[in-house]
Design an enzyme around this catalytic site. Structure first.
Site: not given
Length: 279
Positions: A61, A65, A86, A102, A125, A127, A225, A246
């Site tokens: 994570t 990653k 991941n 993912d 984002g 990432g 999440y 999430g």
């Protein structure tokens, strides 16, 4: 006893161990799953540790990653396209194969009554989670993705990569701090850590007055999440939008990881219940 784990930093609020242990149990497999905090500067040592101690696989994570891809000998299609790993399977000869579950988790978590073919998407984002989201969104048939980032010059490589990999989608970059109007979007996806427990749980990446510019019946998807309902999702709910958190994505990507490790499918509901009990 088979050995697996999660690496990343920080990992204080991770649910991965309880989710995976519930999955192992549902399959009747004797396995252990450890939370192994690994700052980027300790990644080389962690890789050696996995090989030395006969681990069979691990999850990855934030913020590892992308860096972990330097240590894998082979990647699956999703990891290759997303440019992020991941899940890793450690082969008997101690070589690593990298996967990205993912994208699959992101897609499976979307309720079947929502259709985003031809949609315009606001993506917050750039990432690893953002890359996986683009991959999933491409499979859902979206036509335009507005990428919102704090630093547009830093996102130039990301944008060039996405345009090359997904020529059927139009990409544009925008300064996240200057966002005022989201009226062209049917879906907003947050892949930033803003709103995450322990980091910025009292914050939202998009303020209410901006969020309300989205059309009626739009969808807001936050890949965070924990907490289950971020401030962003609470605002979206209040405004009458569809919301996706999430948690299902997290559980579905864990299911996919165990399919990779064992060639068997663990029980999704058992794993989700374990997650909810520990939130």
């Amino acid at each position: 006893m088979k050995k697996f784990g999660l690496i990343g930093y920080p990992l204080g609020h991770s649910l991965s161990a309880v989710i995976h242990k519930a999955g192992f149990k549902s399959l009747g497999i004797g396995a252990n799953y450890e939370i192994l905090e690994t700052p980027p500067e300790e990644l080389v040592d962690r890789v050696k540790y996995f090989k030395r101690n006969d681990y069979e696989g691990f999850n990855v994570t934030i913020p590892l990653k992308l860096p972990i891809s330097l240590f894998v000998q082979e990647v699956d299609k999703y990891a290759d396209i997303a440019g992020a790993v991941n899940t890793v399977k450690i082969n008997s000869d101690k070589t690593f194969k990298g996967y990205n579950t993912d994208a699959m988790g992101f897609k499976k978590a979307i309720p079947q009554n929502l259709d985003f073919s031809g949609a315009n998407v606001a993506l917050l984002g750039t990432g690893g989670a953002s890359r996986a989201a683009v991959l999933a969104l491409s499979e859902l048939g979206v036509k335009y993705i507005g990428v919102y980032t704090r630093n547009i010059p830093n996102a130039m490589d990301y944008m060039a990569y996405m345009r090359r990999k997904f020529p059927q989608i139009e990409f544009e970059s925008h300064q996240i701090d200057l966002v005022r109007d989201l009226s062209k979007y049917q879906l907003l996806v947050n892949t930033t850590p803003i709103g995450m427990l322990g980091r910025s749980a009292d914050m939202t990446p998009i303020e209410e007055n901006v969020l309300r510019t989205m059309p009626a019946n739009s969808t807001v998807y936050d890949v965070i999440y924990n907490p289950k309902k971020t401030i962003l999702l609470k605002l979206a709910e209040k405004l009458g939008y569809n919301t996706i958190n999430g948690l299902d994505m997290l559980v579905y990507q864990a299911v996919a990881a165990q399919e990779i490790w064992f060639g068997q499918t663990p029980d999704f509901n058992t794993m989700k219940i374990a997650a909810l009990e520990n939130l």
